[in-house]
Design an enzyme around this catalytic site. Sequence first.
Site: not given
Ligand code: 3HC
Length: 691
Positions: A65, A104, A107, A127
């Site tokens: 997400a 997500g 998912e 998450e």
């Molecule tokens: N939403 C919005 N922005 C995101 C994002 C997300 N899920 N994931 C990464 N970004 C952004 C980062 O903030 C960063 O932005 P910036 O360049 O402006 O600083 C850019 O994307 C690149 O991200 P990283 O610098 O972290 O890139 P990496 O290659 O180092 O890592 C990754 C990639 C492992 C995918 C890491 O970004 C990450 O862990 N992301 C989050 C994963 C996560 O927690 N997902 C769950 C989201 S909540 C969800 O899905 C709810 C659902 O269940 C309903």
Amino acid sequence: MTDATPVSESREGAVAVLTLQSPPVNALGSALREGIRAAIERAEADPAVKAIVLIGGGRMFSAGADITEFGKPQSGIGLPDLLNRIEAVGKPVVAAIHGNALGGGLETALACHYRVAVPSAKVGLPEVKLGILPGAGGTQRLPRIVGPRKALEVIVGGAPIGAKQAAAMGLIDDLAPEESLRAHAVAFAERVAAEGRPLTKIRDREDRIAEGRDDPGLFDAFRTENARRMRGFEAPEACIACIEAACRLPFEQGLAFEREQFLTLVSGEQSAAQRYVFFAERQTAKIPDVPETTPARPVAKVGIIGAGTMGGGIAMNFLNAGLPVTIVETKREALDRGLGTIRTNYENTARKGRLRPEDVETRMGLLTDTLDLDALKDCDLIIEAVFEDMAIKQEIFSKLDRIAKPGAILASNTSYLDIDAIAAATGRPGDVIGLHFFSPANVMRLLEVVRGARTSQDVIATAMQVGRRIGKIAVLVGVCHGFVGNRMLAQRQREANRLILEGVKPWDVDRVIHDFGLPMGPFAMSDLAGLDIGWSRETNRSETVRDLLCEQDRRGQKTGAGFYDYDAKRNATPSPVTEEIIATVAARQGVAQKPASDQEILERCLYPMVNEDAKILEEGKAIRASDIDIVWINGYGWPVYRGGPMFWADGIGLRRVLERLRAYEALYGDAFKPSPLLERLAADGKGFKDL
Ligand code: 3HC
């Protein structure tokens, strides 16, 4: 092919290939969700399409997400509805995964009928780390495919797993060669369509969740086993409850339960804090006067001076990253002891199954030990990690100036001393920088990168990059006594010491800090570190509580007694000896005895830290408030669900913090004198977040 939407559609025979195009991570924001829905519906309606492949464009399948959308009104289709829609498609939908499928993103893959991945792909439901839970069916679908036990590990642990492991769990149906995911997934889709296999929807599977019905005690057992790491967090318990619900309730009811829990968490304080931390961590890499395009110097060989606890721990970071390290000591015994400790650490890790035995040798093989400083002449980065004595450090740096090759970065691991004074011992101050590791240096994620007045930009860029390369969170700070982290710690320590002289028990101070969420309070921490750091019998003045404890050989955990008494297993109990010592010192100094409520203990320990933070910002010793939060979370165990001291203070309201600081200033004087920045922000009704 249409490029206007965030999903590009193309056709391979009878297979529609839908490619997510929302760089950099294919976060499932409203535009992408709508794009997927439209593309899926078009493919479903097209009689020529027999199967659909959903694949990520760019670096990955999807990071889940769009976290920036949380807390804002939803626009377009919600993720849970979109996923139900995908699952209901009457043709096989195959997820083709490379890079990451997280949150997500996974998912979405779980709502598809099949999942194909390349071996290097990582899948997970992280998450929980954002203070929420998988809220698009993940807590209901995952246990139905891997069983509740594994689902607990994946969802409550939050760590991603590799595709091969995921395939072994049944989460991935087929592994594709690295270079031909798309073709492999298309062939897979053609095959399942041609075979006319019934569409497998995870929602219909009951076999794996039987385990949770037959053995409902497994959830409580998991709670007990993980109580320590879940302490204080709300999300892990909600995750467990959802997985329990998956085993107990029909799918739709389980989904409804998950939604309810998700909405509670996502609107709560902990999630707000944890999401803030997610972005704050990424901010640290951004340095206004050192653009990302600044060319970094190559670092292929590292030298470390000092094989003590710090030097050894620092060396391990580089060995782990595959970089050769030369470690220097002045005496053979010290060198052997240091090397022995490194080897033992690796062997212990291997014994726990977290490192292959052959890797122990590979890493040790990268290490060269020597008594000759000249051996560092071809190192690209040299880190000095000897004890905190300016004269010794200056001597080492002046020698390094002669020995090191041109362009080598000369770093000090000092935790307090003036980097500029160290740099002045060389003729190349532009190459000198502080790299302040935290103990144990091979474990703690924080690295304070200390920029001196003359440190050059490319040296800063290189240090930040090296930090990332060895898995640290690097935060750039300026030169001041104790830099950011220890400068704040000194504030808390001073107040904690004053509180005990007023008659508050050390264990009460520790309890309040521990209950707040830190791993331990100031006195337990001192006992762990050793009370005799910087103390010696010769220079002892028998003035402070610490002096008197050390005199009695109560030097902390290592001597079986410090502020606390310790048993053989290092369990702590309050000590009457300590109480007597404190009473003696208090009487000698004429400190008035007065009780303090838990709230007062907390305020007096933590508000001066917040005040100090404001001074640090005013002086430009940290780039932004969130960097300070990252320092305290990763270096000192500040509870991530409280978002760091600055975020926490904003939550209380700076007016309130200011009011309490003024009240304590009236009683205790300058130590509580509010910083002008704090006063200004409070007067304007603002917070650190507004800077
Ligand atoms: N939403 C919005 N922005 C995101 C994002 C997300 N899920 N994931 C990464 N970004 C952004 C980062 O903030 C960063 O932005 P910036 O360049 O402006 O600083 C850019 O994307 C690149 O991200 P990283 O610098 O972290 O890139 P990496 O290659 O180092 O890592 C990754 C990639 C492992 C995918 C890491 O970004 C990450 O862990 N992301 C989050 C994963 C996560 O927690 N997902 C769950 C989201 S909540 C969800 O899905 C709810 C659902 O269940 C309903």
